[in-house]
Design an enzyme around this catalytic site. Structure first.
Site: not given
Ligand code: BDR
Ligand code: CA
Length: 315
Positions: A246
């Site tokens: 992500h």
């Molecule tokens: C986001 O949520 C967090 O757990 C990750 O670091 C990312 O920024 C993804 O949904």
């Protein structure tokens, strides 16, 4: 010319990978790193920023600022089942090295965010890869300064796809929906990198076996340990078959904007408690001022990520 950036994060495994990618990319000059409550509590996030900087040893000694330890409303929520109890899968860094690789900013994160926007008008990009509390606080304090960002790139939301923390909500928006709503409804020049895009860039067992493990270096070890990857079972922490990149994709979209396909949309976030809490949604007839990444060139992004990080000289 390289792009000046600051990164607001809740480190977090994929946040750490995003920081590695940013610091190892000559296109970017990372001037600051700010922490916010999210994947783990704020004290752990700040420790993890120190750990990551210790591994990277950036020669420019970026500013490091401590941000919000809770959302604007409600209680902090965390994601330790995905990131491990400490947020980095228990990775060990020599403690005597910590804290040497950044300069501690004495005010809160929102003040650093405001100061950077004022110091580099129209030249600096803010990359926000955690809950948006620090950004909302900065907007409340000095909306005029916040107009100075070249871009604000936000990883968050699930626009035309399901959520990852509830069936409807993405984690960063779910942790602080009021902040996300304030940011999305502001006039900031936002580029949103939602799950619609990030779910197209997973680390899979195949990628781990064929492209990460063969690197045989400190970066490969870091990825294996922090994601909890098990070769034998072919899964990541919590039995997951994919580990999504992500936050690195948000950094990738700044390094090479051509990696992503964007559409302009009008978006908001549900703040009412209940089934849809934290859900991002399109506002019919609203001003389409958010550039939303909906497509990704997966292979090109993975190549960039692995080329940069594969040769990243981690300690
Ligand atoms: C986001 O949520 C967090 O757990 C990750 O670091 C990312 O920024 C993804 O949904
Ligand atoms: Ca994050």
């Amino acid at each position: 010319m390289n792009k000046k950036v600051i990164i607001d994060c809740d480190v977090g495994v994929d946040d750490a990978l995003a920081l590695f990618l940013a610091f190892s990319s000559p296109e970017l000059e990372v001037l600051g790193v700010t922490g916010v409550n999210g994947n783990v509590s704020l004290p752990k996030v700040m420790k993890n920023i120190e750990k990551v900087l210790t591994l990277i040893r950036p020669s420019n000694r970026p500013w490091v600022a401590r941000g919000a330890d809770r959302p604007l409303q409600g209680d902090p929520a965390h994601a330790e089942s995905l990131h491990g109890e400490d947020g980095l899968g228990g990775v060990q860094i020599p403690p005597e090295e910590a804290a040497r690789w950044g300069q501690v900013f004495l005010g809160p994160a929102e003040d650093l965010i405001i100061e950077m926007a004022r110091r580099y008008p129209a030249q600096i990009t803010l990359i926000a890869i955690g809950p948006l509390t620090n950004l909302a606080l900065a907007l409340q304090k000095d909306p005029e300064a916040m107009r100075q960002w070249n871009h604000v790139v936000v990883m968050g939301g699930a626009v035309r796809t399901s959520g990852n923390i509830t069936p409807h909500a993405e984690f960063n928006f779910y942790v602080d929906p009021s902040a996300a709503k304030q940011v999305l409804e502001s006039t900031l020049p936002i580029i949103l990198v939602p799950l619609d895009a990030t779910h197209q860039v997973p680390l899979t067992p195949e990628v781990m076996e064929e492209r990460v493990r063969p690197l045989g270096n400190a970066f490969a070890q870091f990825v294996v340990q922090t994601t909890g990857y098990e070769s034998r079972g072919g899964h990541f922490r919590g039995g997951r078959k994919a580990f999504y990149l992500h936050d690195p994709l948000a950094v990738g979209a700044v390094i090479d904007p051509a990696l992503v396909r964007k559409e302009k949309l009008s978006l908001s976030v549900e703040v009412k408690e209940g089934e849809f809490y934290g859900k991002s949604y399109e506002v019919p007839g609203g001003e389409e001022n958010t550039e939303v990444c909906l497509g990704v060139d997966r292979e090109k992004f993975l190549n960039l990520f692995l080329d940069r990080l594969g040769s990243c000289p981690l300690k």
